[in-house]
Design a protein around this motif. Structure first.
Motif, PDB file in Angstrom:
ATOM      1  N   HIS A 168       0.825  -1.214   0.000  1.00 29.94           N
ATOM      2  CA  HIS A 168       0.000   0.000   0.000  1.00 29.94           C
ATOM      3  C   HIS A 168       0.859   1.264   0.000  1.00 29.94           C
ATOM      4  O   HIS A 168       0.341   2.360  -0.171  1.00 29.94           O
ATOM      5  N   ASP A 172      -0.023   3.449  -7.477  1.00 27.59           N
ATOM      6  CA  ASP A 172      -0.113   3.436  -8.941  1.00 27.59           C
ATOM      7  C   ASP A 172       0.257   4.787  -9.532  1.00 27.59           C
ATOM      8  O   ASP A 172       0.673   4.869 -10.692  1.00 27.59           O
ATOM      9  N   THR A 200      -6.966  -1.985   3.081  1.00 28.88           N
ATOM     10  CA  THR A 200      -8.109  -1.943   2.166  1.00 28.88           C
ATOM     11  C   THR A 200      -9.146  -0.920   2.625  1.00 28.88           C
ATOM     12  O   THR A 200      -9.341  -0.721   3.827  1.00 28.88           O
ATOM     13  N   GLN A 223      -1.763   3.940  -0.894  1.00 21.47           N
ATOM     14  CA  GLN A 223      -2.914   3.543  -1.702  1.00 21.47           C
ATOM     15  C   GLN A 223      -3.501   2.255  -1.142  1.00 21.47           C
ATOM     16  O   GLN A 223      -2.941   1.168  -1.314  1.00 21.47           O
ATOM     17  N   ARG A 225      -6.124  -0.730  -1.312  1.00 19.46           N
ATOM     18  CA  ARG A 225      -6.686  -1.389  -2.489  1.00 19.46           C
ATOM     19  C   ARG A 225      -7.834  -2.313  -2.094  1.00 19.46           C
ATOM     20  O   ARG A 225      -7.888  -2.825  -0.976  1.00 19.46           O
ATOM     21  N   GLU A 229      -8.299  -5.907  -6.289  1.00 14.31           N
ATOM     22  CA  GLU A 229      -6.980  -5.381  -6.656  1.00 14.31           C
ATOM     23  C   GLU A 229      -5.867  -6.138  -5.939  1.00 14.31           C
ATOM     24  O   GLU A 229      -4.800  -6.402  -6.523  1.00 14.31           O
TER      25      GLU A 229
END
Length: 276
Positions: A168, A172, A200, A223, A225, A229
Motif C-alpha cells: 500500500h 499506482d 483496504t 494507496q 486497495r 486489486e
C-alpha cells in the motif's frame, strides 16, 4: 555482521529524522522506541483519523508470525522479507528458525535508519543465516541482483517472499505495483511462496481515506486497495487455505480466538500462495 553490511552502514549520512517515515511510524504503533518526534506527531494524526491504527499494525505483525510459521512447517527454509522495518521481536527469522533452525533469511528496507539496527536482525541461530541489505522494492531488478541476497539465498530452492504491510506504500500514481510483484515472482523457483498483507478501504472507506490523507500530508503516498486489486498480486499462484481473507480471519491462533477486533478495525486483507 559481514563487511558489505558494515560498508552500507558507513555510507549512511542523512537519516532524515526531521521527517516522518512509515517504518518508524509503524515501530511507534507496535510500541517500539526507534521513532522520533516527527514520526510520533504524524502517527498521532493517523491515530486521530483512524483510531484503530494500532489494531491494524498489530494485526499485521501477528499475521507475519502465523504465515511464517505456516510456511516453515510446510518445509520452506528460505525467506526474503522486503520492507522489514525496525526490528521488533519476534522477528521473522526468529519465528522461522524456531521451526527450522537452518532457515536462511534476508531482510531488506529502504529506510537508512534500519541499517543502524542490522545487528539485531543478524542474530541468527548458528545452523541458519540472516542478512540485511539496503534496497527498494520499486527497483526489483537491483534488489534481485544484490550480492547480499544472491550470497545468502539459493534461487534453485523455494523462497518465501514476504510483502507484509508494504504494497500500500507502492502507489499506482508513482509505480506499477503489480508489475513489480510480477518481476519478483518471476525470479523465484517452483514451490516458492508469496505472503501479502495490504490495507483496504472495503470495510470503512471514509476512515481509510482520512488516514491516507494523513500519510500523504506527511510525505508518504499510500494507496489502499480493494480485495479484487489485492487478489491480482497472486495471479498464477495457488492460494493456501483459507485464501485471501480479512487479516484477522487468516488462520488465527487459538490464543487469538478471544479477540473481539472487527475486520473494519484491522482494515487489511492477507493471503499466502505457492508457485506451481
Amino acid at each position: 555482521m559481514d563487511d558489505s553490511t558494515a560498508r552500507e552502514q558507513h555510507d549512511v549520512i542523512d537519516l532524515e529524522l526531521d521527517r516522518p517515515h512509515s517504518a518508524r511510524m509503524y515501530d511507534y504503533f507496535l510500541g517500539g522506541v526507534t521513532n522520533f518526534p516527527a514520526d510520533r506527531e504524524a502517527a498521532a494524526r493517523a491515530i486521530a483519523a483512524f483510531p484503530s491504527t494500532l489494531i491494524a499494525a498489530r494485526s499485521n505483525r501477528a499475521f507475519m508470525r502465523r504465515s511464517t510459521r505456516c510456511l516453515a512447517q510446510l518445509g520452506i527454509e528460505q525467506f526474503l522479507d522486503i520492507g522489514t522495518g525496525i526490528p521488533t521481536s519476534p522477528n521473522l527469522h526468529e519465528v522461522a528458525q524456531s521451526v527450522v533452525p537452518r532457515a536462511r533469511v534476508v531482510y531488506t528496507d529502504n529506510d537508512p535508519i534500519v541499517l543502524t539496527h542490522a545487528r539485531a536482525l543478524l542474530r541468527s541461530r548458528p545452523e541458519g543465516a540472516t542478512a540485511y541489505m539496503h534496497a527498494d522494492v520499486t527497483d526489483p531488478a537491483g534488489l534481485l541482483a544484490h550480492h547480499v541476497l544472491r550470497g545468502t539465498l539459493d534461487f534453485h530452492r523455494p523462497i518465501a517472499l514476504s510483502l507484509n504491510a508494504l504494497l500500500h506504500f507502492v502507489t499506482d500514481e508513482h509505480h506499477d505495483a503489480h508489475g513489480i510483484v510480477e518481476s519478483l515472482k518471476a525470479a523465484l523457483p517452483s514451490g516458492s511462496a508469496l505472503v501479502v498483507s495490504h490495507a483496504t478501504p472495503d470495510f470503512d472507506p471514509e476512515a481509510i481515506a482520512r488516514v491516507t490523507a494523513i500519510y500523504r500530508a506527511a510525505g508518504t503516498p499510500v494507496q489502499a486497495r480493494t480485495r479484487e486489486e489485492i487478489a491480482r498480486f497472486f495471479t498464477g499462484w495457488e492460494l493456501l487455505d483459507p485464501g485471501l481473507r480479512p487479516i484477522l480471519r487468516w488462520r488465527p491462533d487459538p490464543e487469538e480466538a478471544h479477540l473481539t477486533f472487527t475486520d473494519a478495525e484491522a482494515a487489511c486483507y492477507a493471503g499466502v500462495a505457492r508457485k506451481p
